[in-house]
Design an enzyme around this catalytic site. Structure first.
Site, short mmCIF file in Angstrom:
data_model
loop_
_atom_site.label_atom_id
_atom_site.label_comp_id
_atom_site.label_asym_id
_atom_site.label_seq_id
_atom_site.Cartn_x
_atom_site.Cartn_y
_atom_site.Cartn_z
N HIS A 13 3.31 83.25 32.96
CA HIS A 13 3.16 82.92 31.54
C HIS A 13 1.80 83.35 31.01
CE1 HIS A 13 3.13 79.57 28.28
NE2 HIS A 13 3.96 80.52 27.90
N GLU A 40 4.61 87.47 31.00
CA GLU A 40 4.98 87.17 29.61
C GLU A 40 3.72 87.21 28.78
OE1 GLU A 40 5.46 84.28 26.18
OE2 GLU A 40 4.02 84.30 27.85
N ASP A 42 2.25 87.26 24.31
CA ASP A 42 2.56 87.09 22.89
C ASP A 42 1.95 88.23 22.11
OD1 ASP A 42 3.62 84.19 22.97
OD2 ASP A 42 1.68 84.02 23.96
N HIS A 55 -1.50 84.16 21.00
CA HIS A 55 -0.42 83.20 20.82
C HIS A 55 -0.48 82.54 19.45
CE1 HIS A 55 1.41 79.17 20.97
NE2 HIS A 55 2.32 79.75 21.74
N GLU A 115 6.79 88.41 23.93
CA GLU A 115 7.26 87.50 22.89
C GLU A 115 6.70 87.97 21.55
OE1 GLU A 115 7.02 83.00 21.09
OE2 GLU A 115 6.52 83.26 23.22
#
Length: 246
Positions: A13, A40, A42, A55, A115
């Site tokens: 993450h 992952e 953002d 994020h 994301e």
């Protein structure tokens, strides 16, 4: 019928969970030291349309800047310190562009879940730009990145710009029509808050030809339960706890 799934089961993450400043190349490097091969992150747009990693909508929590990140050109954002908040050892770590992260992953044969995290009001455009750049950066690569978002508008923009780059709908609750929405958007996966999964939802997701991924899985009991349900991927902060080779 689900198609072959090219991604590893374990996903780090925001690079290395909470062990390094999130969404920085330092975090990716640390996650890789723990053996992770998929990450992952953002991505949002700067004022001048450059996809970069962050994020929050605002700069305060993870940089030395203030204000809405999307209201600055990237030249200004590049001067922000995105590491000191996490500790002196990380001081001066910059906000990376999506391009720099892509090149790191491609050079090391790592996989990426991007994301799409738009500044409010930029959902469609962020989806378009991030997907278009992903398609360009991974052109010719055997495995493209997985694009995900909580915002259906962003996934619609991604589909419009790069329909061949796989998409996933993120869910923190099971709102009415969400699975049908994912199907209409051509998603290959649902990425749900891990507590949402049960045997029926996994079966329904697989029955529609989609994969079942979970965020953010940070304890062994939850991980064991999700694996027993037959889920396909676990996003974790605890890169120090879970071996991605397991």
């Amino acid at each position: 019928m689900t198609t072959p799934w090219p991604y590893p089961r374990w996903i780090a993450h925001r690079g290395a969970g909470k062990l390094a400043p999130e969404n920085t190349l330092a975090a990716f490097r640390l996650g890789a030291q723990y053996g992770y091969r998929m990450f992952e992150c953002d991505a949002k747009l700067s004022r001048d349309g450059i996809p970069f990693l962050l994020h929050d909508s605002t700069l305060e929590r993870t940089t030395d800047g203030t204000g809405t990140a999307g209201e600055f050109d990237f030249a200004e954002l590049a001067r922000r310190d995105a590491g000191s908040w996490h500790g002196r050892a990380w001081a001066g770590e910059p906000l990376p562009t999506l391009e720099s992260v892509a090149r790191y992953c491609l050079a090391n044969h790592f996989f990426l879940n991007i994301e799409i995290k738009p500044t409010p009001g930029q959902e469609l455009e962020t989806g378009r730009v991030v997907a278009a750049q992903a398609a360009q950066l991974w052109a010719g690569a055997k495995v493209p990145p997985l694009l995900s978002s909580f915002r259906p508008e962003s996934l619609a923009g991604a589909r419009e710009a790069a329909p061949h780059v796989p998409r996933a709908l993120l869910l923190d609750s099971l709102w009415e029509g969400c699975i049908e929405q994912a199907r209409q958007l051509g998603c290959v996966a649902l990425v749900c808050k891990y507590t949402l999964w049960d045997a029926a939802l996994v079966a329904r997701t697989h029955g529609l030809g989609m994969r079942a991924l979970s965020y953010t899985v940070n304890d062994a009991a939850a991980a064991d339960a999700l694996l027993a349900l037959g889920t396909d991927g676990l996003i974790t902060d605890r890169v120090d706890l879970f071996s991605p080779a397991a």
